[in-house]
Design a protein around this motif. Structure first.
Motif, short mmCIF file in Angstrom:
data_model
loop_
_atom_site.label_atom_id
_atom_site.label_comp_id
_atom_site.label_asym_id
_atom_site.label_seq_id
_atom_site.Cartn_x
_atom_site.Cartn_y
_atom_site.Cartn_z
N ARG A 295 0.84 -1.20 0.00
CA ARG A 295 0.00 0.00 0.00
C ARG A 295 0.88 1.25 0.00
NH1 ARG A 295 -5.26 -1.53 1.39
NH2 ARG A 295 -5.38 -3.56 2.46
N LEU A 296 0.48 2.21 -0.78
CA LEU A 296 1.21 3.47 -0.81
C LEU A 296 0.88 4.28 0.43
CD1 LEU A 296 0.81 4.46 -4.56
CD2 LEU A 296 2.92 3.78 -3.41
N GLN A 297 1.89 4.92 0.98
CA GLN A 297 1.73 5.73 2.18
C GLN A 297 2.07 7.18 1.87
OE1 GLN A 297 4.49 3.61 4.73
NE2 GLN A 297 2.85 2.35 5.62
N GLN A 298 1.53 8.06 2.71
CA GLN A 298 1.78 9.50 2.56
C GLN A 298 1.50 9.94 1.11
OE1 GLN A 298 5.86 9.44 3.98
NE2 GLN A 298 5.22 10.34 5.94
N VAL A 299 0.33 9.57 0.63
CA VAL A 299 -0.03 9.85 -0.76
C VAL A 299 -0.07 11.34 -1.07
CG1 VAL A 299 -1.86 9.59 -2.48
CG2 VAL A 299 -1.22 7.65 -1.04
N PRO A 300 -0.64 12.20 -0.19
CA PRO A 300 -0.63 13.64 -0.51
C PRO A 300 0.77 14.18 -0.74
CG PRO A 300 -2.17 13.20 1.27
CD PRO A 300 -1.41 11.93 1.05
N GLU A 301 1.73 13.75 0.09
CA GLU A 301 3.11 14.21 -0.10
C GLU A 301 3.68 13.69 -1.41
OE1 GLU A 301 1.82 12.93 2.54
OE2 GLU A 301 2.24 14.20 4.28
N LEU A 302 3.33 12.46 -1.77
CA LEU A 302 3.82 11.89 -3.02
C LEU A 302 3.25 12.64 -4.22
CD1 LEU A 302 5.43 9.73 -4.49
CD2 LEU A 302 3.47 8.17 -4.23
N LYS A 303 1.97 12.95 -4.16
CA LYS A 303 1.36 13.71 -5.25
C LYS A 303 1.99 15.10 -5.36
CE LYS A 303 -3.29 11.67 -5.41
NZ LYS A 303 -4.75 11.96 -5.26
N ALA A 304 2.27 15.72 -4.20
CA ALA A 304 2.89 17.04 -4.23
C ALA A 304 4.27 16.99 -4.88
CB ALA A 304 2.99 17.60 -2.81
N ARG A 305 5.00 15.91 -4.65
CA ARG A 305 6.31 15.76 -5.27
C ARG A 305 6.18 15.57 -6.79
NH1 ARG A 305 9.93 16.35 -6.28
NH2 ARG A 305 11.36 14.56 -6.23
N ILE A 306 5.17 14.80 -7.20
CA ILE A 306 4.96 14.62 -8.64
C ILE A 306 4.59 15.95 -9.27
CG2 ILE A 306 3.58 13.46 -10.40
CD1 ILE A 306 3.20 11.16 -8.40
N PHE A 307 3.77 16.75 -8.58
CA PHE A 307 3.40 18.05 -9.10
C PHE A 307 4.63 18.95 -9.25
CE2 PHE A 307 2.62 22.49 -7.82
CZ PHE A 307 1.91 22.92 -8.93
N SER A 308 5.51 18.94 -8.28
CA SER A 308 6.63 19.87 -8.30
C SER A 308 7.79 19.41 -9.17
CB SER A 308 7.14 20.12 -6.87
OG SER A 308 7.64 18.91 -6.31
N GLY A 309 7.86 18.11 -9.50
CA GLY A 309 9.00 17.65 -10.27
C GLY A 309 8.72 16.64 -11.35
N GLY A 310 7.52 16.09 -11.37
CA GLY A 310 7.23 15.05 -12.35
C GLY A 310 7.80 13.71 -11.92
N LEU A 311 7.88 12.79 -12.87
CA LEU A 311 8.31 11.42 -12.60
C LEU A 311 9.51 11.07 -13.47
CD1 LEU A 311 4.77 9.79 -12.70
CD2 LEU A 311 6.21 9.88 -10.66
#
Length: 650
Positions: A295-311
């Protein structure tokens, strides 16, 4: 132009009255005329007269014309084309204007029956102004007087509604309703009641076009019953008050504000903050967010990182399934496996539906045959310069074809529309799996399916929202675009339709989309991306003296020349600049996801303006029609190698 006791401050030809309720107007039912704003003595008048009565610009009539006497005039300017009007608020109103007792400045009484339609009204007698819905061949205005009657609807066949409203704003305050952006209440500048009710409003200056440059919103909006906010009196930066405007006055005993009004004062945006993009999320960083049972954890933080830098490119194949809703952010690894098995079976069942149709059956199924032909044509020229799709026997083309035909089985109502292949291509390129690509594509279409609906209402609404954001961020740029007949932003249509797919290099499209799919920082980041591009090009557009054709050409030539990181950085900076404003209008907050949409009003529909003989009583109004303007074929997305874009003047 000045004469004895009067001065013409505005004049526009090609303003017609439509005297028939038929959709296809007969030339005899169209009355060509000239609209003028005239300063006469201590009054300001709005005057319309047919062309045979308008004559040269010095022949101004200020009274309702008598139909008796005189010879017929045979010289008229009448179009022979279909006006394409909408049913409601489109033709002559049911109430004639009240006659004004005033002598004409020059000229004689009208000699043609058409002269009986001429009218003149003092601006002080106006109560409200209604604009037409978007998507029509031309715009029109309906003016309502304080007595409750409507003047004949004025159809601007050659444009000019914005220019007229801009001139009227010199003499009047125009307050727009966020529930019905097509309706403006009219108030005189010197109204003491207005000073009390609107004491926070900054008056328009002479060059303001704030109130007239908003793109019309939902065409199905009903007429207003009351305002919850008045939000159109704002500017990106404060400008000087109009000379002679009344100062703020304390409320008097009889100056109670009208119920339902919440006034938002003129606001000024603060400085634009500096923004720095972060590096892409790596596989190692993603792995740190994977907890027990996968299970993925701390999803909001992960989404924020994708927003700020992509994948990172190697991470996209897995991460896109979450971003596009194919896999749940909360699910375990075992739950994901079970879900994929179920969705795989579902996909092939739908695929079998069209695969099992014989050629003989397809000959009797024109819809399926049409979809297949259109898909084959579009797939054959989608991203063919990409190595993944190049070559005549490329298997990727077959997968694109199969996925799109299966989507027609998945979404019968929508089917296939040109441009969908552009959205699927990068997804298949990343996932390299037919089933995964299909369900990720379905997730993407959940976000943008409204873009492809035949009515184009979603596209119209987004263009309206884009115009509103741009008006807040950069009023001078909006004024420039208005002056060059580009204020409708039709050149941004393709940007929004397929999310900038053809504006950036292929790798940059992948980065842009994964950032947009996070839903951060709000639901309309793609609109701010468009604002960012226009902001980057504003000096080129405004300082080069471009006309509408040059603007369209310049925007098209931006293809593959934009840096996605620069655009995303600027878009985020624009978002922060807007959200840092403490008095941001409510309708802008709605676009940015900062406030819930206003609850829709349910007023009784207004009576539509009907054809009316100058001497006959008005008939009973018909029930409103629910027709929708047909899409403009000029906005069709064409193949990349033969792409041309045009936009009709709205």
């Amino acid at each position: 132009m000045e004469g004895a006791g009067y001065r013409v401050v505005f004049e526009k030809g090609g303003v017609y009255l439509h005297t028939s309720a038929k959709k296809h107007q007969d030339p005899d039912s169209l009355i060509a005329g000239v609209i003028r704003v005239v300063e006469k003595d201590n009054d300001v008048l709005l005057h319309w007269a047919p062309v045979e009565e308008a004559g040269d610009s010095t022949q101004i009539f200020f009274s309702k014309k008598d139909t008796s006497g005189g010879d017929s005039c045979t010289s008229e300017e009448e179009p022979t084309f279909d006006p394409g009007y909408e049913p409601d608020w489109a033709v002559i109103s049911t109430v004639r204007p009240r006659p004004r007792h005033s002598e004409p400045t020059r000229g004689a009484e009208p000699s043609s029956p058409r002269g009986s339609w001429a009218f003149s009204v003092s601006l002080g007698e106006l109560k409200s102004i209604r604009r037409s819905k978007p998507g029509l061949s031309w715009a029109y205005l309906v003016l309502v007087t304080q007595a409750g009657g409507s003047l004949p609807a004025l159809h601007f066949h050659r444009g000019g509604t914005r220019a007229l409203l801009r001139v009227l704003s010199r003499y009047l305050l125009l307050a727009s309703s966020p529930q019905d952006s097509r309706l403006y209440l009219v108030f005189p500048h010197d109204s003491s009641a207005l000073s009390s009710s609107f004491h926070h409003l900054q008056l328009f200056d002479q060059d303001s076009s704030n109130v007239v440059s908003r793109f019309l919103q939902d065409p199905y909006s009903t007429t207003f019953s009351s305002f919850s906010r008045v939000t159109n009196f704002f500017r990106g930066a404060l400008q000087p008050h109009q000379e002679g405007a009344s100062p703020d006055l304390p409320p008097g005993p009889d100056d109670e504000p009208e119920p339902g009004f919440e006034v938002i004062s003129c606001v000024e945006l603060g400085p634009r903050p500096a923004v720095e993009r972060a590096p892409p999320v790596t596989e190692e960083e993603w792995a740190r967010h994977v907890g027990p049972e996968g299970r993925l954890q701390q999803v909001p933080e992960l989404k924020a990182r994708i927003f700020s830098g992509g994948l990172s490119p190697s991470l996209r194949r897995e991460a896109w399934k979450f971003l596009l809703g194919y896999l749940s952010w909360e699910g375990s690894a075992e739950e994901h496996k079970a879900h994929v098995r179920k969705k795989t079976d579902e996909y092939f069942r739908m695929k079998l539906q069209w695969k099992s149709v014989s050629p003989e059956q397809e000959r009797r199924n024109s819809l399926l045959h049409g979809y297949r032909s259109l898909i084959e044509r579009d797939v054959s020229r989608t991203d063919r310069t990409n190595k993944f799709y190049e070559g005549p026997e490329n298997p990727g083309l077959g997968l694109l074809n199969d996925i799109l035909l299966t989507y027609c089985m998945y979404h019968f109502d929508l089917g296939y529309v040109q441009g969908m292949s552009d959205l699927l291509s990068p997804i298949l390129y990343v996932t390299q799996n037919e089933v995964d690509a299909f369900w990720c594509f379905c997730g993407f279409m959940e976000l943008v399916h409204g873009n492809f609906e035949e009515s184009q209402e979603t596209m119209k609404r987004q263009l309206g929202q884009l115009l509103l954001l741009l008006r807040v961020l950069d009023p001078p740029l909006c004024d420039f675009l208005d002056s060059q007949d580009s204020g409708s932003l039709c050149f941004c249509f393709r940007w929004l339709l397929i999310w900038f797919k053809r504006e950036f290099p292929f790798p940059d499209v992948l980065r842009l989309w994964e950032v947009l799919w996070t839903g951060l920082p709000g639901p309309s980041l793609h609109l701010l991306v468009a604002c960012a591009i226009l902001d980057m090009e504003r000096d080129t557009l405004m300082l080069s003296g471009f006309g509408s054709n040059e603007i369209l050409k310049h925007v098209n030539e931006l293809t593959m020349k934009l840096s996605v990181e620069d655009v995303l950085t600027r878009a985020e900076a624009l978002y922060r600049q807007l959200t840092s404003c403490p008095e941001l209008p409510h309708n802008v907050q709605e676009i940015l996801g900062l406030a819930p949409p206003a609850e829709p009003q349910s007023p009784s529909p207004p009576a539509s303006p009907l054809p009316l003989s100058p001497t006959r009583a008005p008939p009973a109004p018909p029930p409103p029609a629910d027709t929708v303007p047909q899409p403009d074929s000029s906005l069709e997305i064409l193949p990349e190698e033969e792409e041309e874009e045009e936009c009709a003047d709205s």
